[in-house]
Design a protein around this motif. Structure first.
Motif, PDB file in Angstrom:
ATOM      1  N   LEU A  58       3.005  -1.339   6.262  1.00 12.50           N
ATOM      2  CA  LEU A  58       2.095  -0.239   6.544  1.00 12.50           C
ATOM      3  C   LEU A  58       2.769   1.057   6.133  1.00 12.50           C
ATOM      4  O   LEU A  58       3.895   1.337   6.541  1.00 12.50           O
ATOM      5  CB  LEU A  58       1.755  -0.190   8.041  1.00 12.50           C
ATOM      6  CG  LEU A  58       0.852   0.948   8.483  1.00 12.50           C
ATOM      7  CD1 LEU A  58      -0.560   0.761   7.918  1.00 12.50           C
ATOM      8  CD2 LEU A  58       0.806   1.027  10.001  1.00 12.50           C
ATOM      9  N   ALA A  60       2.051   5.271   5.845  1.00 13.78           N
ATOM     10  CA  ALA A  60       1.182   6.387   6.232  1.00 13.78           C
ATOM     11  C   ALA A  60       1.709   7.661   5.609  1.00 13.78           C
ATOM     12  O   ALA A  60       2.921   7.861   5.500  1.00 13.78           O
ATOM     13  CB  ALA A  60       1.156   6.531   7.748  1.00 13.78           C
ATOM     14  N   GLN A  66      -5.287  15.002   8.385  1.00  8.89           N
ATOM     15  CA  GLN A  66      -5.761  13.773   7.737  1.00  8.89           C
ATOM     16  C   GLN A  66      -4.586  12.832   7.484  1.00  8.89           C
ATOM     17  O   GLN A  66      -3.621  13.202   6.832  1.00  8.89           O
ATOM     18  CB  GLN A  66      -6.444  14.090   6.413  1.00  8.89           C
ATOM     19  CG  GLN A  66      -6.956  12.866   5.698  1.00  8.89           C
ATOM     20  CD  GLN A  66      -7.702  13.216   4.427  1.00  8.89           C
ATOM     21  OE1 GLN A  66      -8.239  14.291   4.278  1.00  8.89           O
ATOM     22  NE2 GLN A  66      -7.728  12.288   3.495  1.00  8.89           N
ATOM     23  N   ASN A  68      -3.510   9.173   5.869  1.00  8.42           N
ATOM     24  CA  ASN A  68      -3.946   8.118   4.954  1.00  8.42           C
ATOM     25  C   ASN A  68      -3.016   6.921   5.079  1.00  8.42           C
ATOM     26  O   ASN A  68      -1.798   7.075   5.111  1.00  8.42           O
ATOM     27  CB  ASN A  68      -3.972   8.631   3.518  1.00  8.42           C
ATOM     28  CG  ASN A  68      -4.985   9.746   3.368  1.00  8.42           C
ATOM     29  OD1 ASN A  68      -4.623  10.911   3.292  1.00  8.42           O
ATOM     30  ND2 ASN A  68      -6.256   9.404   3.358  1.00  8.42           N
ATOM     31  N   PHE A  69      -3.626   5.753   5.168  1.00 12.96           N
ATOM     32  CA  PHE A  69      -2.878   4.517   5.333  1.00 12.96           C
ATOM     33  C   PHE A  69      -3.084   3.596   4.138  1.00 12.96           C
ATOM     34  O   PHE A  69      -4.187   3.502   3.602  1.00 12.96           O
ATOM     35  CB  PHE A  69      -3.363   3.760   6.578  1.00 12.96           C
ATOM     36  CG  PHE A  69      -3.037   4.433   7.871  1.00 12.96           C
ATOM     37  CD1 PHE A  69      -1.782   4.298   8.440  1.00 12.96           C
ATOM     38  CD2 PHE A  69      -3.989   5.195   8.530  1.00 12.96           C
ATOM     39  CE1 PHE A  69      -1.473   4.906   9.651  1.00 12.96           C
ATOM     40  CE2 PHE A  69      -3.696   5.810   9.740  1.00 12.96           C
ATOM     41  CZ  PHE A  69      -2.438   5.667  10.296  1.00 12.96           C
ATOM     42  N   THR A  70      -2.015   2.914   3.761  1.00 13.68           N
ATOM     43  CA  THR A  70      -2.102   1.778   2.855  1.00 13.68           C
ATOM     44  C   THR A  70      -1.341   0.644   3.527  1.00 13.68           C
ATOM     45  O   THR A  70      -0.388   0.881   4.283  1.00 13.68           O
ATOM     46  CB  THR A  70      -1.493   2.079   1.466  1.00 13.68           C
ATOM     47  OG1 THR A  70      -0.160   2.555   1.623  1.00 13.68           O
ATOM     48  CG2 THR A  70      -2.322   3.104   0.707  1.00 13.68           C
ATOM     49  N   VAL A  86      -7.224  -0.208   8.829  1.00  9.49           N
ATOM     50  CA  VAL A  86      -7.164   0.850   7.815  1.00  9.49           C
ATOM     51  C   VAL A  86      -8.541   1.480   7.653  1.00  9.49           C
ATOM     52  O   VAL A  86      -8.681   2.699   7.574  1.00  9.49           O
ATOM     53  CB  VAL A  86      -6.619   0.312   6.472  1.00  9.49           C
ATOM     54  CG1 VAL A  86      -6.847   1.304   5.344  1.00  9.49           C
ATOM     55  CG2 VAL A  86      -5.127  -0.025   6.597  1.00  9.49           C
ATOM     56  N   ARG A  87      -9.566   0.643   7.637  1.00 11.97           N
ATOM     57  CA  ARG A  87     -10.931   1.158   7.510  1.00 11.97           C
ATOM     58  C   ARG A  87     -11.279   2.124   8.641  1.00 11.97           C
ATOM     59  O   ARG A  87     -11.915   3.151   8.422  1.00 11.97           O
ATOM     60  CB  ARG A  87     -11.901  -0.013   7.492  1.00 11.97           C
ATOM     61  CG  ARG A  87     -13.340   0.408   7.362  1.00 11.97           C
ATOM     62  CD  ARG A  87     -14.217  -0.796   7.194  1.00 11.97           C
ATOM     63  NE  ARG A  87     -15.594  -0.467   7.454  1.00 11.97           N
ATOM     64  CZ  ARG A  87     -16.548  -1.354   7.649  1.00 11.97           C
ATOM     65  NH1 ARG A  87     -16.275  -2.641   7.581  1.00 11.97           N
ATOM     66  NH2 ARG A  87     -17.775  -0.974   7.891  1.00 11.97           N
ATOM     67  N   ASP A  90      -8.144   5.289   8.328  1.00  8.93           N
ATOM     68  CA  ASP A  90      -7.793   5.989   7.094  1.00  8.93           C
ATOM     69  C   ASP A  90      -8.610   7.274   6.925  1.00  8.93           C
ATOM     70  O   ASP A  90      -9.837   7.268   7.046  1.00  8.93           O
ATOM     71  CB  ASP A  90      -8.010   5.090   5.880  1.00  8.93           C
ATOM     72  CG  ASP A  90      -7.457   5.699   4.607  1.00  8.93           C
ATOM     73  OD1 ASP A  90      -6.293   6.152   4.620  1.00  8.93           O
ATOM     74  OD2 ASP A  90      -8.183   5.723   3.593  1.00  8.93           O
ATOM     75  N   GLY A  91      -7.891   8.364   6.647  1.00  5.17           N
ATOM     76  CA  GLY A  91      -8.536   9.649   6.397  1.00  5.17           C
ATOM     77  C   GLY A  91      -8.905  10.433   7.643  1.00  5.17           C
ATOM     78  O   GLY A  91      -9.459  11.528   7.552  1.00  5.17           O
ATOM     79  N   GLN A  92      -8.597   9.891   8.806  1.00  5.64           N
ATOM     80  CA  GLN A  92      -8.950  10.551  10.064  1.00  5.64           C
ATOM     81  C   GLN A  92      -7.861  11.538  10.483  1.00  5.64           C
ATOM     82  O   GLN A  92      -6.697  11.400  10.105  1.00  5.64           O
ATOM     83  CB  GLN A  92      -9.135   9.509  11.171  1.00  5.64           C
ATOM     84  CG  GLN A  92     -10.245   8.510  10.909  1.00  5.64           C
ATOM     85  CD  GLN A  92     -11.634   9.125  10.957  1.00  5.64           C
ATOM     86  OE1 GLN A  92     -11.851  10.192  11.537  1.00  5.64           O
ATOM     87  NE2 GLN A  92     -12.593   8.449  10.338  1.00  5.64           N
ATOM     88  N   MET A 129       0.226   2.319  13.844  1.00  5.86           N
ATOM     89  CA  MET A 129      -0.662   3.319  13.236  1.00  5.86           C
ATOM     90  C   MET A 129      -0.776   4.550  14.130  1.00  5.86           C
ATOM     91  O   MET A 129      -0.755   5.685  13.656  1.00  5.86           O
ATOM     92  CB  MET A 129      -2.035   2.705  12.949  1.00  5.86           C
ATOM     93  CG  MET A 129      -1.968   1.638  11.870  1.00  5.86           C
ATOM     94  SD  MET A 129      -3.519   0.782  11.577  1.00  5.86           S
ATOM     95  CE  MET A 129      -4.081   1.694  10.123  1.00  5.86           C
TER      96      MET A 129
END
Length: 139
Positions: A58, A60, A66, A68-70, A86-87, A90-92, A129
């Motif tokens: 993971l 970040a 904001q 972003n995670f992969t 992630v969905r 991500d972007g929060q 996360m």
């Protein structure tokens, strides 16, 4: 962009479309297959989530406005689980992530349909996360 709550509601609705858990497992596996590949530079020991039976990487980046995670995993079902998280995150904003109540996990029945080791791994993913989000908030 959807809020964390709105994404959770979408996921709950998607899982309600399936009649049984075999179909839901297949859907999770498909979600994992659609997860964007993680850049190889992030597949390092520091990015492995501790407490998972499989290997889960993971990464970040971002700031408090904001995150972003992969992510990636070497196990297909676990990859689907991290794809779900992630969905949602991500972007929060970091504050929203760190304070999020992930009620969708209970509502779709995920915890009770995972082995104890996978359920513990899922909790480790969520904790990591949220930890990244807290760290970015503190900057």
């Amino acid at each position: 962009m959807q809020s964390i709550k709105e994404v959770q509601e979408d996921i709950i609705a998607e899982f309600q479309m399936f009649d049984d858990w075999m179909q839901r497992y297949e859907y999770l596996i498909d979600l994992g297959k659609s997860l964007p590949l993680v850049d190889e530079q992030y597949k390092v020991e520091d990015n492995i989530i501790k407490g998972c039976q499989s290997q889960v990487w993971l990464h970040a980046e971002g700031d408090k406005s904001q995150v972003n995670f992969t992510a990636d995993s070497d196990a297909i079902l676990t990859k689907g689980l991290i794809a779900l998280l992630v969905r949602v995150f991500d972007g929060q904003p970091a504050e929203d992530i760190s304070g999020a109540d992930l009620y969708f996990l209970d509502q779709i029945g995920l915890k009770e349909h995972l082995s104890p080791t996978r359920a513990n791994g899922l909790l480790s993913m969520v904790k990591q996360m949220k930890f990244y989000a807290l760290a970015l908030q503190a900057r």
